[in-house]
Design a protein around this motif. Structure first.
Motif, short mmCIF file in Angstrom:
data_model
loop_
_atom_site.label_atom_id
_atom_site.label_comp_id
_atom_site.label_asym_id
_atom_site.label_seq_id
_atom_site.Cartn_x
_atom_site.Cartn_y
_atom_site.Cartn_z
N THR A 66 65.42 12.21 54.36
CA THR A 66 66.74 12.11 55.00
C THR A 66 67.65 13.23 54.50
OG1 THR A 66 66.51 9.72 55.23
CG2 THR A 66 68.74 10.62 55.35
N LEU A 67 67.66 13.46 53.19
CA LEU A 67 68.46 14.54 52.63
C LEU A 67 67.97 15.90 53.09
CD1 LEU A 67 68.91 13.22 48.97
CD2 LEU A 67 70.67 13.35 50.76
N LEU A 68 66.66 16.10 53.11
CA LEU A 68 66.10 17.38 53.56
C LEU A 68 66.47 17.64 55.02
CD1 LEU A 68 64.30 19.85 53.01
CD2 LEU A 68 62.35 18.46 53.74
N GLY A 69 66.35 16.63 55.86
CA GLY A 69 66.72 16.78 57.27
C GLY A 69 68.20 17.09 57.43
N SER A 70 69.03 16.44 56.61
CA SER A 70 70.48 16.69 56.68
C SER A 70 70.81 18.12 56.27
CB SER A 70 71.23 15.72 55.77
OG SER A 70 71.01 14.40 56.19
N ARG B 197 51.84 13.87 50.55
CA ARG B 197 50.47 13.43 50.81
C ARG B 197 49.62 13.49 49.53
NH1 ARG B 197 46.31 14.99 55.62
NH2 ARG B 197 44.57 13.89 54.69
N TYR B 198 49.73 14.59 48.79
CA TYR B 198 48.96 14.74 47.55
C TYR B 198 49.29 13.63 46.56
CZ TYR B 198 47.68 16.45 42.95
OH TYR B 198 47.17 16.55 41.69
N ARG B 199 50.60 13.37 46.36
CA ARG B 199 51.01 12.34 45.40
C ARG B 199 50.58 10.95 45.86
NH1 ARG B 199 56.78 12.66 43.02
NH2 ARG B 199 55.81 11.03 41.77
N SER B 200 50.69 10.68 47.16
CA SER B 200 50.30 9.38 47.68
C SER B 200 48.80 9.14 47.51
CB SER B 200 50.67 9.25 49.16
OG SER B 200 52.06 9.26 49.32
N GLU B 201 48.00 10.15 47.80
CA GLU B 201 46.55 10.01 47.64
C GLU B 201 46.17 9.88 46.18
OE1 GLU B 201 44.61 13.16 49.72
OE2 GLU B 201 45.16 12.34 51.69
N ARG B 202 46.84 10.63 45.32
CA ARG B 202 46.54 10.58 43.89
C ARG B 202 46.86 9.21 43.30
NH1 ARG B 202 50.27 13.64 40.46
NH2 ARG B 202 50.70 11.66 39.53
N ILE C 37 64.00 9.56 43.44
CA ILE C 37 64.48 8.98 44.69
C ILE C 37 63.27 8.67 45.56
CG2 ILE C 37 66.70 10.17 44.62
CD1 ILE C 37 65.58 12.15 46.71
N SER C 38 63.43 7.78 46.52
CA SER C 38 62.32 7.43 47.40
C SER C 38 62.03 8.59 48.35
CB SER C 38 62.66 6.18 48.21
OG SER C 38 63.67 6.47 49.16
N TRP C 39 60.82 8.61 48.90
CA TRP C 39 60.46 9.65 49.85
C TRP C 39 61.34 9.55 51.10
CZ3 TRP C 39 58.17 13.95 48.76
CH2 TRP C 39 57.28 14.00 47.69
N GLY C 40 61.69 8.34 51.51
CA GLY C 40 62.56 8.17 52.67
C GLY C 40 63.91 8.83 52.45
N THR C 41 64.48 8.63 51.27
CA THR C 41 65.76 9.25 50.93
C THR C 41 65.61 10.77 50.86
OG1 THR C 41 66.42 7.29 49.70
CG2 THR C 41 67.61 9.33 49.20
N TYR C 42 64.52 11.23 50.28
CA TYR C 42 64.27 12.67 50.16
C TYR C 42 64.23 13.32 51.54
CZ TYR C 42 61.85 17.07 49.44
OH TYR C 42 61.52 18.40 49.46
N LEU D 45 57.12 21.27 55.74
CA LEU D 45 55.67 21.31 55.56
C LEU D 45 55.29 21.17 54.09
CD1 LEU D 45 52.80 21.77 56.67
CD2 LEU D 45 53.20 24.22 56.38
N GLY D 46 55.96 21.91 53.22
CA GLY D 46 55.68 21.82 51.78
C GLY D 46 55.94 20.43 51.24
N SER D 47 57.03 19.83 51.67
CA SER D 47 57.36 18.47 51.24
C SER D 47 56.30 17.48 51.70
CB SER D 47 58.72 18.06 51.78
OG SER D 47 59.73 18.89 51.27
#
Length: 187
Positions: free
Chosen positions: A126-130, A170-175, A119-124, A163-165
């Motif tokens: 949104t689900l985490l916030g929900s 960030r790690y995946r985006s930089e990699r 899933i996209s980070w945006g969807t992730y 925070l963990g997410s």
């Protein structure tokens, strides 16, 4: 800028979305982008040696003449002219030089395509916030068994999840970003 890019993108607006996807659809072209973002303008000989080194998992100094020549020919005859036509690089065939254009920076946006089974980070987020909102609401409203957790531990757990997410994102985006690190993301 190449003639094809000037025709397909209007005036001087840069490459179209299709041209951007076309450029990054090939692993060698992504390696060229990575090298140019990392090191800047270069000559074809140096670029082909670096790409051959990445393809053969070795140092540029250890690349054989045949390995370099194979990459050199492909870059010279196919990849760099296409990238020049798409206005991603300025390739001077006669001088054998390759320079990044302003459009090269825009390619990183196109690399954040979501893989097929993710899933996209945006969807992730949104689900985490929900989920966090639902947990905190359940605790605040006294819904059993959530009321047993207490608001402070629930808020702390939600904060740690966020925070963990964020750190993983960030790690995946930089990699995956071209032009950062020593190796392209494929290598």
């Amino acid at each position: 800028m190449g003639a094809a890019a000037a025709e397909s993108s209007g005036d001087d607006e840069g490459p179209s979305r299709q041209e951007m996807f076309e450029t990054i659809s090939n692993e060698r072209r992504r390696m060229v982008v990575h090298s140019l973002q990392r090191d800047g303008a270069t000559d074809l000989r140096t670029l082909s040696r670096q790409v051959a080194a990445w393809e053969n998992d070795t140092e540029p100094s250890a690349v054989s003449a045949q390995q370099r020549r194979r990459v050199y020919n492909a870059l010279q005859q196919s990849h760099l002219p296409k990238m020049d036509d798409n206005a991603v690089v300025d390739y001077d065939h006669d001088r054998g030089t390759v320079e990044p254009t302003d459009s090269l920076e825009e390619l990183t946006v196109f690399l954040e395509i979501v893989p097929e089974k993710e899933i996209s980070w945006g969807t992730y987020y949104t689900l985490l916030g929900s989920v966090c909102l639902a947990l905190c609401s359940a605790v605040a409203l006294g819904v059993y068994p959530f009321v047993l957790f207490g608001m402070a531990p629930t808020a702390l757990a939600c904060s740690l999840l966020l925070l963990g997410s964020g750190l993983v994102h960030r790690y995946r985006s930089e990699r995956l970003s071209l032009g950062t690190g020593d190796l392209p993301s494929e290598v």
